[in-house]
Enzyme design. Structure first.
Site, PDB file in Angstrom:
ATOM      1  N   LEU A 149      11.022 -20.429  -4.889  1.00  0.00           N
ATOM      2  CA  LEU A 149      10.078 -19.508  -4.236  1.00  0.00           C
ATOM      3  C   LEU A 149       8.701 -19.694  -4.841  1.00  0.00           C
ATOM      4  CD1 LEU A 149       9.341 -16.944  -2.510  1.00  0.00           C
ATOM      5  CD2 LEU A 149      10.087 -15.582  -4.471  1.00  0.00           C
ATOM      6  N   HIS A 203       2.153   3.707  -9.149  1.00  0.00           N
ATOM      7  CA  HIS A 203       1.995   2.273  -9.412  1.00  0.00           C
ATOM      8  C   HIS A 203       3.187   1.734 -10.223  1.00  0.00           C
ATOM      9  CE1 HIS A 203      -1.812   2.333  -7.488  1.00  0.00           C
ATOM     10  NE2 HIS A 203      -2.429   3.034  -8.411  1.00  0.00           N
ATOM     11  N   ASP A 232       0.836  -1.209   0.000  1.00  0.00           N
ATOM     12  CA  ASP A 232       0.000   0.000   0.000  1.00  0.00           C
ATOM     13  C   ASP A 232       0.869   1.258   0.000  1.00  0.00           C
ATOM     14  OD1 ASP A 232      -2.421   1.334  -0.015  1.00  0.00           O
ATOM     15  OD2 ASP A 232      -2.605   1.357   2.170  1.00  0.00           O
TER      16      ASP A 232
HETATM   17  C1  IPE Z   1      -5.375  -2.720  -0.132  1.00  0.00           C
HETATM   18  O1  IPE Z   1      -5.106  -1.372  -0.252  1.00  0.00           O
HETATM   19  C2  IPE Z   1      -5.317  -3.391  -1.458  1.00  0.00           C
HETATM   20  C3  IPE Z   1      -3.989  -3.490  -2.060  1.00  0.00           C
HETATM   21  C4  IPE Z   1      -2.870  -3.100  -1.532  1.00  0.00           C
HETATM   22  C5  IPE Z   1      -3.951  -4.111  -3.355  1.00  0.00           C
HETATM   23  P1  IPE Z   1      -6.259  -0.281  -0.380  1.00  0.00           P
HETATM   24  O2  IPE Z   1      -5.595   1.022  -0.515  1.00  0.00           O
HETATM   25  O3  IPE Z   1      -7.212  -0.676  -1.453  1.00  0.00           O
HETATM   26  O4  IPE Z   1      -7.005  -0.438   1.022  1.00  0.00           O
HETATM   27  P2  IPE Z   1      -7.869   0.606   1.853  1.00  0.00           P
HETATM   28  O5  IPE Z   1      -8.900   1.187   0.916  1.00  0.00           O
HETATM   29  O6  IPE Z   1      -6.937   1.656   2.353  1.00  0.00           O
HETATM   30  O7  IPE Z   1      -8.448  -0.199   2.973  1.00  0.00           O
HETATM   31  C1  IPE Z   2      -1.669   0.206  -3.311  1.00  0.00           C
HETATM   32  O1  IPE Z   2      -1.459   1.572  -3.347  1.00  0.00           O
HETATM   33  C2  IPE Z   2      -1.890  -0.371  -4.685  1.00  0.00           C
HETATM   34  C3  IPE Z   2      -3.292  -0.720  -4.948  1.00  0.00           C
HETATM   35  C4  IPE Z   2      -4.257  -0.704  -4.085  1.00  0.00           C
HETATM   36  C5  IPE Z   2      -3.621  -1.105  -6.308  1.00  0.00           C
HETATM   37  P1  IPE Z   2      -2.672   2.601  -3.322  1.00  0.00           P
HETATM   38  O2  IPE Z   2      -3.059   2.901  -4.732  1.00  0.00           O
HETATM   39  O3  IPE Z   2      -3.774   2.131  -2.455  1.00  0.00           O
HETATM   40  O4  IPE Z   2      -1.956   3.855  -2.676  1.00  0.00           O
HETATM   41  P2  IPE Z   2      -2.561   4.861  -1.613  1.00  0.00           P
HETATM   42  O5  IPE Z   2      -3.056   4.067  -0.450  1.00  0.00           O
HETATM   43  O6  IPE Z   2      -3.665   5.593  -2.319  1.00  0.00           O
HETATM   44  O7  IPE Z   2      -1.410   5.737  -1.263  1.00  0.00           O
HETATM   45 MG    MG Z   3      -4.188   2.364  -0.475  1.00  0.00          MG
END
Ligand code: IPE
Ligand code: IPE
Ligand code: MG
Length: 238
Positions: free
Chosen positions: A128, A34, A17
């Site tokens: 792995l 990303h 995240d």
């Molecule tokens: C969880 O992150 C999903 C992934 C890392 C793929 P999100 O950013 O979607 O989760 P919330 O919305 O903060 O709970």
């Molecule tokens: C995690 O990073 C990747 C996915 C959920 C696809 P985020 O896109 O949720 O990044 P933040 O939480 O908005 O910073």
């Molecule tokens: Mg996120």
């Protein structure tokens, strides 16, 4: 990094995240975050392999992430396909068996074909076990498996884990990005997982961060509901 086999039985899962915030503070579009996240995935998979970790499950796209704007979703799917195509030769070379968990029926046919090809080509990997969760929801996964069970026959937790097909028990669950929640990831499998939350945004997560989380894991005492070793009472006394 030094080769080691000490983590061969350890199953690590990561909620990757923070990509969006990483980009936003730099004045960049979320997709740039990303892309940087995909670079971090390469780095961490290599580190996991070097550290001798047995299994690594990465949360790449949750079923709730479909709620995001279509440009972001489309960009993520494209990135994911590119990642699989680019990484396949390296996975074969390094004995990494790559599998994708989650729903497939909502993915683009070209992506499904790539996933199937990578899974086929890397099936022989013994070093792995890499699982990438895409269109994944733990609750949905549990509901699907539950609907396959035969109501009048008791089922063991191990059998149920097999039905879930997500790789079984997680030992160490790491979440980057500062949030302290599971966001519908591996709920059944993480029943006794050690949790490590870090404020580091995923694109900044390094091999040293992974090694440090493993060090923290090693230093913890897992009791699984039992007692600490020192507390075990000799026979005859409570
Ligand atoms: C969880 O992150 C999903 C992934 C890392 C793929 P999100 O950013 O979607 O989760 P919330 O919305 O903060 O709970
Ligand atoms: C995690 O990073 C990747 C996915 C959920 C696809 P985020 O896109 O949720 O990044 P933040 O939480 O908005 O910073
Ligand atoms: Mg996120």
């Amino acid at each position: 990094m030094e080769k080691s086999t000490s983590y061969g039985n350890v199953s690590v899962a990561i909620i990757m995240d923070g990509n969006g915030r990483w980009a936003t503070v730099r004045g960049l579009p979320r997709l740039a975050g990303h892309r940087a996240g995909a670079v971090a995935v390469r780095r961490i998979v290599e580190a996991a392999s070097d550290l001798g970790i047995g299994a690594l499950t990465l949360y790449a796209f949750s079923s709730d992430n479909w709620k995001r704007p279509s440009v972001e979703v489309g960009g993520l799917m494209q990135l994911f396909r590119t990642y699989l195509i680019d990484e396949m030769p390296g996975c074969i070379r390094h004995g990494i068996r790559l599998e994708v968990i989650g729903r497939r029926d909502r993915l683009d046919p070209a992506l499904i074909a790539t996933i199937e090809e990578v899974e086929r080509q890397t099936r022989g990997g013994r070093n792995l076990r890499l699982r990438i969760a895409v269109d994944y929801s733990a609750r949905e996964s549990i509901l699907r498996a539950a609907s396959q069970t035969i109501a009048d026959r008791p089922i063991s937790p191990d059998e149920f884990s097999d039905l879930l097909g997500n790789g079984g028990n997680v030992d160490l669950l790491i979440r980057t990005g500062g949030e302290q929640r599971l966001s519908d990831f591996l709920l059944w499998e993480s029943a006794y997982a050690e949790l490590v939350f870090t404020r580091r945004m995923w694109p900044d997560f390094t091999r040293e961060d992974l090694a440090s989380a493993l060090g923290e894991f090693t230093g913890r005492e897992r009791r699984f509901g039992g007692l600490r070793c020192q507390e075990v009472v000799p026979a005859g006394g409570v």
